[in-house]
Design a protein around this motif. Structure first.
Motif, PDB file in Angstrom:
ATOM      1  N   THR A  21      -1.949  -5.505 -39.490  1.00 16.33           N
ATOM      2  CA  THR A  21      -1.368  -4.349 -38.802  1.00 16.33           C
ATOM      3  C   THR A  21      -1.975  -4.159 -37.422  1.00 16.33           C
ATOM      4  N   ASP A  22      -3.263  -4.429 -37.290  1.00 13.69           N
ATOM      5  CA  ASP A  22      -3.912  -4.305 -35.980  1.00 13.69           C
ATOM      6  C   ASP A  22      -3.295  -5.253 -34.952  1.00 13.69           C
ATOM      7  N   ILE A  23      -2.981  -6.463 -35.367  1.00  9.28           N
ATOM      8  CA  ILE A  23      -2.369  -7.433 -34.459  1.00  9.28           C
ATOM      9  C   ILE A  23      -0.946  -7.005 -34.092  1.00  9.28           C
ATOM     10  N   ILE A  24      -0.210  -6.454 -35.056  1.00  3.88           N
ATOM     11  CA  ILE A  24       1.142  -5.964 -34.785  1.00  3.88           C
ATOM     12  C   ILE A  24       1.094  -4.839 -33.752  1.00  3.88           C
ATOM     13  N   ILE A  25       0.201  -3.879 -33.955  1.00  2.00           N
ATOM     14  CA  ILE A  25       0.078  -2.751 -33.022  1.00  2.00           C
ATOM     15  C   ILE A  25      -0.361  -3.231 -31.649  1.00  2.00           C
ATOM     16  N   MET A  26      -1.291  -4.173 -31.603  1.00  2.00           N
ATOM     17  CA  MET A  26      -1.749  -4.714 -30.323  1.00  2.00           C
ATOM     18  C   MET A  26      -0.606  -5.449 -29.614  1.00  2.00           C
ATOM     19  N   GLY A  27       0.183  -6.194 -30.358  1.00  2.00           N
ATOM     20  CA  GLY A  27       1.324  -6.908 -29.773  1.00  2.00           C
ATOM     21  C   GLY A  27       2.363  -5.959 -29.205  1.00  2.00           C
ATOM     22  N   ILE A  28       2.650  -4.890 -29.946  1.00  2.00           N
ATOM     23  CA  ILE A  28       3.602  -3.888 -29.463  1.00  2.00           C
ATOM     24  C   ILE A  28       3.064  -3.222 -28.194  1.00  2.00           C
ATOM     25  N   ALA A  29       1.786  -2.925 -28.175  1.00  2.00           N
ATOM     26  CA  ALA A  29       1.181  -2.310 -26.992  1.00  2.00           C
ATOM     27  C   ALA A  29       1.240  -3.245 -25.781  1.00  2.00           C
ATOM     28  N   VAL A  30       0.999  -4.527 -26.000  1.00  2.00           N
ATOM     29  CA  VAL A  30       1.040  -5.501 -24.899  1.00  2.00           C
ATOM     30  C   VAL A  30       2.464  -5.630 -24.367  1.00  2.00           C
ATOM     31  N   LEU A  31       3.446  -5.732 -25.260  1.00  2.00           N
ATOM     32  CA  LEU A  31       4.841  -5.820 -24.817  1.00  2.00           C
ATOM     33  C   LEU A  31       5.267  -4.569 -24.054  1.00  2.00           C
ATOM     34  N   THR A  32       4.896  -3.411 -24.545  1.00  2.00           N
ATOM     35  CA  THR A  32       5.224  -2.170 -23.852  1.00  2.00           C
ATOM     36  C   THR A  32       4.554  -2.144 -22.482  1.00  2.00           C
ATOM     37  N   GLY A  33       3.319  -2.582 -22.401  1.00  2.00           N
ATOM     38  CA  GLY A  33       2.613  -2.644 -21.124  1.00  2.00           C
ATOM     39  C   GLY A  33       3.302  -3.571 -20.140  1.00  2.00           C
ATOM     40  N   LEU A  34       3.775  -4.732 -20.624  1.00  2.00           N
ATOM     41  CA  LEU A  34       4.491  -5.661 -19.750  1.00  2.00           C
ATOM     42  C   LEU A  34       5.790  -5.066 -19.226  1.00  2.00           C
TER      43      LEU A  34
END
Length: 146
Positions: A21-34
């Protein structure tokens, strides 16, 4: 809308493949940041072009499909030359917003061969302010929670 759908499908696939779940949340945050950064860069580009435009009075000509895009665009006549607006025309209440026998203030960018009307001006300024604020908030959140 498509962005949210892509994130949802990706998250479901990650859950199916038992990704943390931590990796999923981090991935979503990175995509949103991009997305936020690319939106900010787009508005910086248009805002910079707006700053180097010349403020003039123009006559509204017509709303028609643009030659470059698939959207309907407002056209204005400046010094007997017709220029398209840089953004698509407003689609709601078109008859009330664009009047043929009225002079409008536009910002002419001769290099791009287009104008910024009052709606494009508002979009550029507000988009620039909101997107730079979003980047600021994202950086603060990143520094707070890292």
């Amino acid at each position: 809308m498509e962005f949210i759908l892509v994130i949802a499908v990706t998250a479901v696939l990650c859950i199916i493949f038992q990704v943390s779940t931590d990796i999923i949340i981090m991935g979503i945050a990175v995509l949103t940041g991009l997305v936020i950064v690319s939106m900010t860069l787009l508005f910086i580009y248009f805002f910079t072009r707006l700053l180097f435009s010349e403020k003039l009075k123009a006559d509204f000509s017509r709303i028609d499909k643009s030659e470059k895009t698939k959207f309907r665009t407002a056209y204005y006549i400046v010094d007997s030359v017709e220029y398209p607006c840089v953004f698509p025309a407003e689609s709601i209440m078109t008859n009330n917003l664009y009047k043929k026998d009225k002079k409008y203030t536009v910002w002419l960018n001769r290099r791009m061969k287009c104008v910024y009307d009052r709606f494009a001006f508002t979009t550029c300024v507000m988009g620039f302010l909101v997107s730079t604020e979003l980047v600021t908030v994202a950086v603060i959140l990143y520094l707070t929670f890292r």
